[in-house]
Design a protein around this motif. Structure first.
Motif, short mmCIF file in Angstrom:
data_model
loop_
_atom_site.label_atom_id
_atom_site.label_comp_id
_atom_site.label_asym_id
_atom_site.label_seq_id
_atom_site.Cartn_x
_atom_site.Cartn_y
_atom_site.Cartn_z
N HIS A 34 -11.44 10.67 5.64
CA HIS A 34 -12.73 11.30 5.36
C HIS A 34 -13.25 12.00 6.62
CE1 HIS A 34 -17.03 11.48 3.94
NE2 HIS A 34 -16.35 11.96 2.90
N THR A 67 -2.65 -0.94 -1.06
CA THR A 67 -3.56 -2.06 -0.80
C THR A 67 -3.07 -3.36 -1.45
OG1 THR A 67 -5.32 -0.44 -0.75
CG2 THR A 67 -5.99 -2.74 -0.92
N LYS A 102 -7.21 -4.93 -9.91
CA LYS A 102 -6.89 -3.66 -9.22
C LYS A 102 -6.76 -2.52 -10.24
CE LYS A 102 -4.99 -0.75 -6.18
NZ LYS A 102 -5.69 -0.19 -5.03
#
Ligand SMILES: N[C@@H](CCC(=O)N[C@@H](CS)C(=O)NCC(=O)O)C(=O)O
Length: 213
Positions: A34, A67, A102
């Motif tokens: 970002h 992740t 998830k």
């Protein structure tokens, strides 16, 4: 020592950092992604060819991305038997809820709802699509509600990896400006998560820098 790449406003980084905090592991985190940039370098591509965060490196071992894979690695290496059981049958009880959370909660919330409510300019928002995404997420939250009405944690009587995958989404779910279905057991569970120091430190983080106004 763990080395982690990823800005702390990323929900996936938050899941990882919450896990690191719960397991009380030493770490060094690099802000990338970002507004920090850094994902388009060759050095980062060597860590993760997908150029996404988070990435974790444990000592000199090969970097890990995705992740879910990172969380399972940390759980297997550093978690106790309640957090991530050694027995495959008991572990599967937790793993199925972690995977479910998830795929259904994190992926059903982050892009279809959070991005459209927070990371999209107001005049570009599609209210009908957002409502549809919320109703779709709620069908899964109702399943979590039934679990949490019967037991204190998503996969049983104790805090486990499944709670990381569900709980890290709930701060934003309860914080953003949307209408929410009343789910009392889920709401009480979220309140309990907010009492955990590692949750406060790594998940309850302002996302204002992501907001598109
Ligand atoms: N499937 C991957 C998705 C990774 C992903 O999309 N990460 C986002 C942040 S949550 C990212 O890298 N965004 C680019 C950026 O931050 O600049 C995972 O679960 O780790």
């Amino acid at each position: 020592m763990l080395t982690i790449w990823g800005r702390k406003t990323s929900s996936n980084v938050q899941a990882l950092m919450w896990c690191v905090g719960e397991l009380d592991l030493p770490y060094q985190r690099h802000d990338v992604g970002h507004r920090f940039g850094g994902l388009d370098t060759e050095a980062f591509a060597a860590l993760n060819p997908n150029r996404t965060i988070p990435v974790l490196q444990d000592g000199e071992a090969a970097p890990i991305w995705e992740t879910g894979a990172i969380l399972r690695y940390l759980a297997a290496r550093y978690g106790d038997d309640a957090f991530w059981p050694a027995d495959p049958v008991q572990r599967a009880e937790i793993d199925k809820w972690a995977e479910w959370a998830k795929l259904n909660i994190a992926m059903g919330f982050t892009v279809p709802i959070f991005w459209h409510v927070v990371r999209t300019a107001p005049d570009q928002r599609d209210a009908k699509a957002i409502r549809h995404a919320i109703e779709s997420l709620e069908q899964n939250l109702i399943i979590a509600e039934a679990q949490l009405a019967a037991q204190p944690f998503l996969a049983g009587q104790t805090f486990s990896l499944a709670d990381i995958q569900l709980g890290h989404i709930l701060f934003r779910y309860y914080d953003i400006d949307i209408d929410r279905r009343a789910l009392p057991a889920l709401s009480a569970y979220y309140d309990r998560m907010t009492q955990r120091p590692a949750y406060q430190e790594h998940v309850m983080i302002s996302y204002e820098e992501l907001r598109v106004v």
